[in-house]
Motif scaffolding. Sequence first.
Motif, PDB file in Angstrom:
ATOM      1  N   GLY A 172      13.143 -57.736 -22.605  1.00 48.45           N
ATOM      2  CA  GLY A 172      11.800 -57.201 -22.451  1.00 48.45           C
ATOM      3  C   GLY A 172      11.520 -56.206 -23.561  1.00 48.45           C
ATOM      4  N   VAL A 173      10.405 -56.368 -24.269  1.00 52.55           N
ATOM      5  CA  VAL A 173      10.016 -55.466 -25.355  1.00 52.55           C
ATOM      6  C   VAL A 173       8.796 -54.673 -24.898  1.00 52.55           C
ATOM      7  N   ILE A 174       8.954 -53.373 -24.724  1.00 48.97           N
ATOM      8  CA  ILE A 174       7.864 -52.521 -24.252  1.00 48.97           C
ATOM      9  C   ILE A 174       7.023 -52.089 -25.445  1.00 48.97           C
ATOM     10  N   ASP A 175       5.790 -52.502 -25.470  1.00 51.46           N
ATOM     11  CA  ASP A 175       4.856 -52.127 -26.534  1.00 51.46           C
ATOM     12  C   ASP A 175       4.206 -50.793 -26.147  1.00 51.46           C
ATOM     13  N   CYS A 176       4.899 -49.694 -26.427  1.00 52.21           N
ATOM     14  CA  CYS A 176       4.443 -48.360 -26.030  1.00 52.21           C
ATOM     15  C   CYS A 176       3.714 -47.688 -27.202  1.00 52.21           C
ATOM     16  N   ASP A 191      13.029 -43.992 -29.602  1.00 53.61           N
ATOM     17  CA  ASP A 191      14.402 -44.501 -29.578  1.00 53.61           C
ATOM     18  C   ASP A 191      14.953 -44.588 -28.159  1.00 53.61           C
ATOM     19  N   ALA A 192      14.066 -44.464 -27.178  1.00 49.33           N
ATOM     20  CA  ALA A 192      14.379 -44.570 -25.747  1.00 49.33           C
ATOM     21  C   ALA A 192      14.995 -43.318 -25.157  1.00 49.33           C
ATOM     22  N   SER A 193      15.295 -42.324 -25.988  1.00 44.97           N
ATOM     23  CA  SER A 193      15.883 -41.096 -25.455  1.00 44.97           C
ATOM     24  C   SER A 193      14.910 -40.266 -24.609  1.00 44.97           C
ATOM     25  N   PRO A 194      13.583 -40.313 -24.865  1.00 42.39           N
ATOM     26  CA  PRO A 194      12.681 -39.523 -24.019  1.00 42.39           C
ATOM     27  C   PRO A 194      12.511 -40.044 -22.598  1.00 42.39           C
ATOM     28  N   TRP A 210       9.373 -46.610 -33.915  1.00 38.52           N
ATOM     29  CA  TRP A 210       8.259 -46.778 -34.848  1.00 38.52           C
ATOM     30  C   TRP A 210       7.482 -45.473 -35.041  1.00 38.52           C
ATOM     31  N   LEU A 211       7.495 -44.616 -34.043  1.00 34.11           N
ATOM     32  CA  LEU A 211       6.722 -43.372 -34.111  1.00 34.11           C
ATOM     33  C   LEU A 211       7.173 -42.489 -35.271  1.00 34.11           C
ATOM     34  N   ASP A 212       8.474 -42.474 -35.567  1.00 34.34           N
ATOM     35  CA  ASP A 212       9.012 -41.624 -36.636  1.00 34.34           C
ATOM     36  C   ASP A 212       9.142 -42.354 -37.964  1.00 34.34           C
ATOM     37  N   SER A 213       8.682 -43.615 -38.010  1.00 34.17           N
ATOM     38  CA  SER A 213       8.759 -44.388 -39.255  1.00 34.17           C
ATOM     39  C   SER A 213       7.404 -44.299 -39.944  1.00 34.17           C
ATOM     40  N   SER A 214       7.302 -43.401 -40.914  1.00 34.83           N
ATOM     41  CA  SER A 214       6.014 -43.141 -41.558  1.00 34.83           C
ATOM     42  C   SER A 214       5.549 -44.311 -42.420  1.00 34.83           C
ATOM     43  N   ASN A 215       6.457 -45.094 -42.947  1.00 38.53           N
ATOM     44  CA  ASN A 215       6.091 -46.190 -43.847  1.00 38.53           C
ATOM     45  C   ASN A 215       6.081 -47.550 -43.149  1.00 38.53           C
ATOM     46  N   ILE A 216       6.065 -47.541 -41.852  1.00 33.77           N
ATOM     47  CA  ILE A 216       6.104 -48.807 -41.134  1.00 33.77           C
ATOM     48  C   ILE A 216       4.806 -49.570 -41.336  1.00 33.77           C
ATOM     49  N   ASN A 217       4.903 -50.860 -41.585  1.00 34.36           N
ATOM     50  CA  ASN A 217       3.717 -51.715 -41.720  1.00 34.36           C
ATOM     51  C   ASN A 217       3.913 -52.952 -40.856  1.00 34.36           C
ATOM     52  N   GLY A 266      -1.215 -43.313 -28.225  1.00 36.78           N
ATOM     53  CA  GLY A 266      -1.979 -43.597 -29.433  1.00 36.78           C
ATOM     54  C   GLY A 266      -1.324 -43.137 -30.715  1.00 36.78           C
ATOM     55  N   SER A 267      -0.143 -42.538 -30.635  1.00 33.35           N
ATOM     56  CA  SER A 267       0.519 -42.019 -31.837  1.00 33.35           C
ATOM     57  C   SER A 267       1.369 -43.071 -32.540  1.00 33.35           C
ATOM     58  N   SER A 268       1.772 -44.084 -31.823  1.00 34.39           N
ATOM     59  CA  SER A 268       2.655 -45.103 -32.397  1.00 34.39           C
ATOM     60  C   SER A 268       1.898 -46.405 -32.597  1.00 34.39           C
ATOM     61  N   PRO A 269       2.199 -47.141 -33.668  1.00 28.43           N
ATOM     62  CA  PRO A 269       1.559 -48.455 -33.861  1.00 28.43           C
ATOM     63  C   PRO A 269       1.996 -49.416 -32.775  1.00 28.43           C
TER      64      PRO A 269
END
Length: 365
Positions: A262-266, A320-323, A344-351, A270-273
């Motif tokens: 299961g992939v959670i699209d969180c 990273d699931a730690s929160p 993805w939230l901490d990956s500034s260059n993610i596309n 609104g902060s994460s893509p």
Amino acid sequence: MSSLVKNDFSFDFTNHLIQLRSIFQKSALMVIISSIILSFFIDDLILLWFEFINIGHNSLNLTNYSPSDWLSIRFSLVLILACIVVLPFFSIMLRKFTIIGMTSKENLWFTLTLFFSTTLTPLIFILVWIYIIPLWIELFEIASLVESVGKRYDAVSILGIGIGISWVILIGNMVIMTLGFARLVGLVENGQAKFRIRIMLISTSILILSLPFVYDGLRVFISVITILIADRISTTVPNPILGTRIFEVSDVSFKGKISRIGVIDCSCEGSSPTIPDSWNYEGVANPKCNAICLNSFEQYAIIDLIVEKKLSQLIITGCDASPLPVWMQERIKNNRCEFSGLNWLDSSNINEDGMLKSLQFPLEE
């Protein structure tokens, strides 16, 4: 639906369906018993009603032109009254059946739907038979008054007008409850449109066959409009917590072992893509969350998803699931499911290409 139950449990879906079947069986039995009882009093009720609308005092003014239609009208009226009598009990049983498996918004919507269906149906029935039909007869009598011409009333036609309206109200309410319930349990969604269409076609056919002969020429139109309105009302059901209520999960080879993923699209408020629309991995559950670490409804819904689909791998896109709350992490582990995050939230260059690449699971034959 999410059960939102705070204790570990093993959900027996088959037993749940048996309970639902039992509700319909009990309701059908109550309708049969009520019909038998009402059949002994239906003639007296009809006579009292004709006397109330002031055309039953003189039998010469009230005529039965078709004995066979009269029997059909009596049977229809008995069945309608029996359904109205049983409707509150059916609503209570259905409410008890679904109360555990709903969120607060779903619970409120379904409770109000059952309440209005149970209370408004008898009230509209009384309004139609006690006020509207007598008013129509009075207006028609004035409009059709011809000097030196006697007047006769067809008892079957007069009763048929009220019975037709009663069937429209009763079947319309049943369609609202049925489609609303189906939407709540995930049986009516984009991929399950056939179930909705089947319910609508069956309901339309039943209503067409139930309307008396006085509605000839308007049966199809009235039936179609009634079912379409009922379907529109049922669409007001609250949106599912995880974006959808249906998840198709199958076994895949992941990191050298068979897994159910299961992939959670969180979106992390609104902060994460979010996952690109172009990604479509067959057999992987893809629930959508606003803030899985903060929203308790989403947390319990995810736990339910893990239990129901027997997930063994849970991946969160935003962090990273730690929160995740400690209790939730323990609950996931207790269900033999591993969890991780793509951060993805901490990956500034993610596309988009990077997101799609991170979602390419290393499959092994």
